[in-house]
Design a protein around this motif. Structure first.
Motif, PDB file in Angstrom:
ATOM      1  N   UNK A 203      98.324  71.314 -17.033  1.00 41.32           N
ATOM      2  CA  UNK A 203      97.472  71.219 -18.207  1.00 41.32           C
ATOM      3  C   UNK A 203      96.899  69.821 -18.392  1.00 41.32           C
ATOM      4  N   UNK A 204      95.865  69.664 -19.222  1.00 35.65           N
ATOM      5  CA  UNK A 204      95.167  68.381 -19.408  1.00 35.65           C
ATOM      6  C   UNK A 204      96.028  67.283 -20.021  1.00 35.65           C
ATOM      7  N   UNK A 205      96.946  67.607 -20.918  1.00 39.41           N
ATOM      8  CA  UNK A 205      97.794  66.617 -21.591  1.00 39.41           C
ATOM      9  C   UNK A 205      96.949  65.544 -22.267  1.00 39.41           C
ATOM     10  N   UNK A 206      96.020  65.975 -23.101  1.00 42.43           N
ATOM     11  CA  UNK A 206      95.074  65.051 -23.726  1.00 42.43           C
ATOM     12  C   UNK A 206      95.763  64.036 -24.628  1.00 42.43           C
ATOM     13  N   UNK A 207      96.722  64.473 -25.434  1.00 49.83           N
ATOM     14  CA  UNK A 207      97.398  63.556 -26.344  1.00 49.83           C
ATOM     15  C   UNK A 207      98.119  62.459 -25.567  1.00 49.83           C
ATOM     16  N   UNK A 208      98.743  62.827 -24.476  1.00 49.96           N
ATOM     17  CA  UNK A 208      99.442  61.882 -23.628  1.00 49.96           C
ATOM     18  C   UNK A 208      98.476  60.852 -23.045  1.00 49.96           C
ATOM     19  N   UNK A 209      97.331  61.321 -22.580  1.00 47.60           N
ATOM     20  CA  UNK A 209      96.334  60.437 -21.972  1.00 47.60           C
ATOM     21  C   UNK A 209      95.699  59.500 -22.991  1.00 47.60           C
ATOM     22  N   UNK A 210      95.375  60.026 -24.153  1.00 47.15           N
ATOM     23  CA  UNK A 210      94.717  59.199 -25.172  1.00 47.15           C
ATOM     24  C   UNK A 210      95.607  58.035 -25.599  1.00 47.15           C
ATOM     25  N   UNK A 212      98.007  56.670 -23.874  1.00 41.90           N
ATOM     26  CA  UNK A 212      98.142  55.769 -22.730  1.00 41.90           C
ATOM     27  C   UNK A 212      96.921  54.863 -22.592  1.00 41.90           C
ATOM     28  N   UNK A 213      95.721  55.437 -22.684  1.00 45.76           N
ATOM     29  CA  UNK A 213      94.494  54.657 -22.536  1.00 45.76           C
ATOM     30  C   UNK A 213      94.332  53.647 -23.667  1.00 45.76           C
ATOM     31  N   UNK A 214      94.747  54.025 -24.864  1.00 43.68           N
ATOM     32  CA  UNK A 214      94.683  53.086 -25.990  1.00 43.68           C
ATOM     33  C   UNK A 214      95.555  51.861 -25.708  1.00 43.68           C
ATOM     34  N   UNK A 215      96.791  52.095 -25.262  1.00 48.33           N
ATOM     35  CA  UNK A 215      97.691  50.987 -24.944  1.00 48.33           C
ATOM     36  C   UNK A 215      97.123  50.107 -23.840  1.00 48.33           C
ATOM     37  N   UNK A 216      96.520  50.737 -22.833  1.00 46.06           N
ATOM     38  CA  UNK A 216      95.966  49.978 -21.716  1.00 46.06           C
ATOM     39  C   UNK A 216      94.799  49.093 -22.155  1.00 46.06           C
TER      40      UNK A 216
END
Length: 273
Positions: A203-210, A212-216
């Motif tokens: 699955x896309x795991x959008x919440x997980x990605x968002x 992560x990208x914010x922290x990065x």
């Protein structure tokens, strides 16, 4: 010439630039008042006198707000002899909250409909009591949490050994909300961090990605583009699904200005002690 050398040193970080700006303004005002005091009328002297008196008070108030609210933005990375001065180890409570959030993200991803193992098990228990169902889910949650901790440890140790340095676990960047699974200082002139994610389904795991990208992005801005993140995604679904998942993740990461190295690792290759 000495002034120019001093100005060059001041301009190395935001705090120095502010100090240089204040010194120049205050110096010019004092020089003007001293050299032209006899030529100015009383009405012309008063604005300068008021400025010289009030300006230091304004500077004091401004610095108070900067130091108490935005102290992490007043220094450049080069001001610290030890790169770890930027880091703080997450408290046990913060680590627990962070781990729980990752577990919920992984379970939420499964419930989204991509992997029916969890949902099917829940439907199969429809004839049991609600209490039994809650206990079963609680136990599954606990087992997955323990497994995730072991997987993170194994992957981080492996990447740290690859870089030839020791990893510092569960770190946050002081003055920001960004935190990561581990930090290691490589010989690339970058501040290198590690983040391990677990995918139970394609699955896309959008919440997980968002998140992560914010922290990065926050970390990349803090370290003035000298930030690097090694993102290790451990997956437990079929390899035939990997190409589609990897394409989605890389497309999302391509829009992020931070330097992120993406790795996909099958769960079967992770050595769990």
């Amino acid at each position: 010439m000495d002034f120019l050398k001093g100005a060059k040193e001041f301009a190395r970080n935001p705090l120095g630039i502010i100090a240089l700006f204040i010194s120049l303004i205050y110096g010019f005002a004092s020089l003007l008042l001293d050299s032209a005091a006899e030529k100015l009328t009383v009405a012309e002297r008063w604005p300068l006198i008021l400025f010289i008196v009030v300006f230091p008070i304004m500077v004091l108030v401004t610095f108070y707000k900067l130091v108490t609210k935005h102290h992490g933005k007043l220094y450049a990375p080069g001001d610290f002899q030890d790169d770890k001065s930027f880091l703080r180890t997450l408290s046990p409570e913060e680590q627990e909250v962070r781990l729980e959030k990752e577990v919920k993200e992984s379970f939420g991803q499964v419930k989204s409909g991509q992997d029916n193992a969890f949902v099917t098990a829940k439907q199969g228990d429809a004839d049991r009591s609600d209490q039994e169902d809650r206990e079963r889910r609680k136990e599954e949650h606990r087992r997955f949490k323990e497994e995730l901790e072991k997987i993170e440890t194994s992957v981080i140790d492996s990447i740290a050994a690859e870089y030839g340095v020791k990893a510092e676990r569960n770190v946050g960047i002081d003055g920001t909300d960004a935190n990561f699974d581990a930090f290691l200082q490589a010989n690339e002139g970058r501040f290198t961090f590690i983040e391990v994610k677990m995918l139970r389904s394609p699955g896309p795991a959008m919440m997980m990605l968002d998140r992560l990208l914010y922290n990065a992005v926050v970390a990349d801005k803090f370290f003035e583009s000298r930030f690097k993140l090694v993102l290790a995604v451990v997956y437990s679904f079929e390899d035939s699904e990997l190409e589609r998942v990897e394409r989605f993740w890389r497309r999302k990461l391509s829009n992020c200005p931070a330097n992120i190295e993406l790795r996909f690792i099958p769960k079967s290759e992770v050595e769990i002690a």
